[in-house]
Design a protein around this motif. Structure first.
Motif, PDB file in Angstrom:
ATOM      1  N   GLY A 181       0.789  -1.230   0.000  1.00 42.21           N
ATOM      2  CA  GLY A 181       0.000   0.000   0.000  1.00 42.21           C
ATOM      3  C   GLY A 181       0.819   1.276   0.000  1.00 42.21           C
ATOM      4  O   GLY A 181       0.277   2.352  -0.253  1.00 42.21           O
ATOM      5  N   GLN A 182       2.113   1.181   0.265  1.00 38.18           N
ATOM      6  CA  GLN A 182       2.952   2.381   0.219  1.00 38.18           C
ATOM      7  C   GLN A 182       3.366   2.650  -1.226  1.00 38.18           C
ATOM      8  O   GLN A 182       3.711   1.730  -1.971  1.00 38.18           O
ATOM      9  CB  GLN A 182       4.209   2.209   1.075  1.00 38.18           C
ATOM     10  N   THR A 183       3.339   3.916  -1.606  1.00 37.98           N
ATOM     11  CA  THR A 183       3.734   4.318  -2.950  1.00 37.98           C
ATOM     12  C   THR A 183       5.178   4.798  -2.924  1.00 37.98           C
ATOM     13  O   THR A 183       5.570   5.537  -2.015  1.00 37.98           O
ATOM     14  CB  THR A 183       2.820   5.444  -3.469  1.00 37.98           C
ATOM     15  N   ILE A 184       5.946   4.356  -3.915  1.00 38.37           N
ATOM     16  CA  ILE A 184       7.300   4.876  -4.079  1.00 38.37           C
ATOM     17  C   ILE A 184       7.357   5.746  -5.327  1.00 38.37           C
ATOM     18  O   ILE A 184       6.676   5.484  -6.324  1.00 38.37           O
ATOM     19  CB  ILE A 184       8.370   3.768  -4.160  1.00 38.37           C
ATOM     20  N   VAL A 185       8.164   6.782  -5.238  1.00 39.30           N
ATOM     21  CA  VAL A 185       8.481   7.626  -6.383  1.00 39.30           C
ATOM     22  C   VAL A 185       9.833   7.161  -6.889  1.00 39.30           C
ATOM     23  O   VAL A 185      10.811   7.112  -6.131  1.00 39.30           O
ATOM     24  CB  VAL A 185       8.521   9.116  -5.994  1.00 39.30           C
ATOM     25  N   LEU A 186       9.877   6.795  -8.144  1.00 42.37           N
ATOM     26  CA  LEU A 186      11.088   6.285  -8.780  1.00 42.37           C
ATOM     27  C   LEU A 186      11.732   7.398  -9.595  1.00 42.37           C
ATOM     28  O   LEU A 186      11.034   8.188 -10.237  1.00 42.37           O
ATOM     29  CB  LEU A 186      10.740   5.128  -9.708  1.00 42.37           C
ATOM     30  N   LYS A 187      13.049   7.441  -9.555  1.00 45.07           N
ATOM     31  CA  LYS A 187      13.789   8.445 -10.322  1.00 45.07           C
ATOM     32  C   LYS A 187      15.057   7.805 -10.850  1.00 45.07           C
ATOM     33  O   LYS A 187      15.770   7.125 -10.106  1.00 45.07           O
ATOM     34  CB  LYS A 187      14.134   9.631  -9.420  1.00 45.07           C
TER      35      LYS A 187
END
Length: 133
Positions: free
Chosen positions: A90-96
């Motif tokens: 349920g946790q969202t990660i921001v990928l870069k």
């Protein structure tokens, strides 16, 4: 955005037609690629923790898409990942992902996955890709 070098609709990480894939949508501005991913109970390794291989797949693909979305065909030569924190269901990660340098056909990139809610670093990687030309 350049034309893709070939279709990747069945890619496990970003393929729009892969019914069991991660379906990450990437955006590239200059030499930086970004995307987001939220893991579900289908992505766990241990209890409510997203499997490390899923996190790896997301990081490998954010670095690959820096090149792919510029119309450059390249393949992962090496990718070293460092896990910093667990990613929970349920946790969202921001990928870069971004290019660090290029030497001939070898392109060195870095990537990171940060929890969207607080910016905490979940994992980061250093990757090398070999340009297919």
């Amino acid at each position: 955005m350049a034309e893709p070098v070939e279709e990747a609709n069945m890619c496990f990480a970003c393929g729009t037609e892969n019914p069991i894939g991660l379906q990450i949508r990437f955006t590239v501005v200059g030499d930086v690629c970004t995307g987001e991913f939220t893991g579900t109970e289908n992505h766990v390794g241990w209890n409510d923790t997203i499997h490390g291989g899923i996190v790896y797949s997301a990081l490998d693909d954010v670095t690959a898409n820096v090149l792919y979305q510029q119309g450059r065909k390249a393949h992962t030569a090496k990718c070293e990942i460092r896990y910093r924190q667990p990613l929970l269901v349920g946790q969202t990660i921001v990928l870069k992902g971004w290019i660090e340098k290029q030497k001939g056909r070898l392109i060195m990139l870095k990537g990171e996955a940060r929890r969207k809610s607080d910016g905490i670093l979940i994992a980061d990687c250093e990757a090398s890709f070999m340009d297919s030309r």
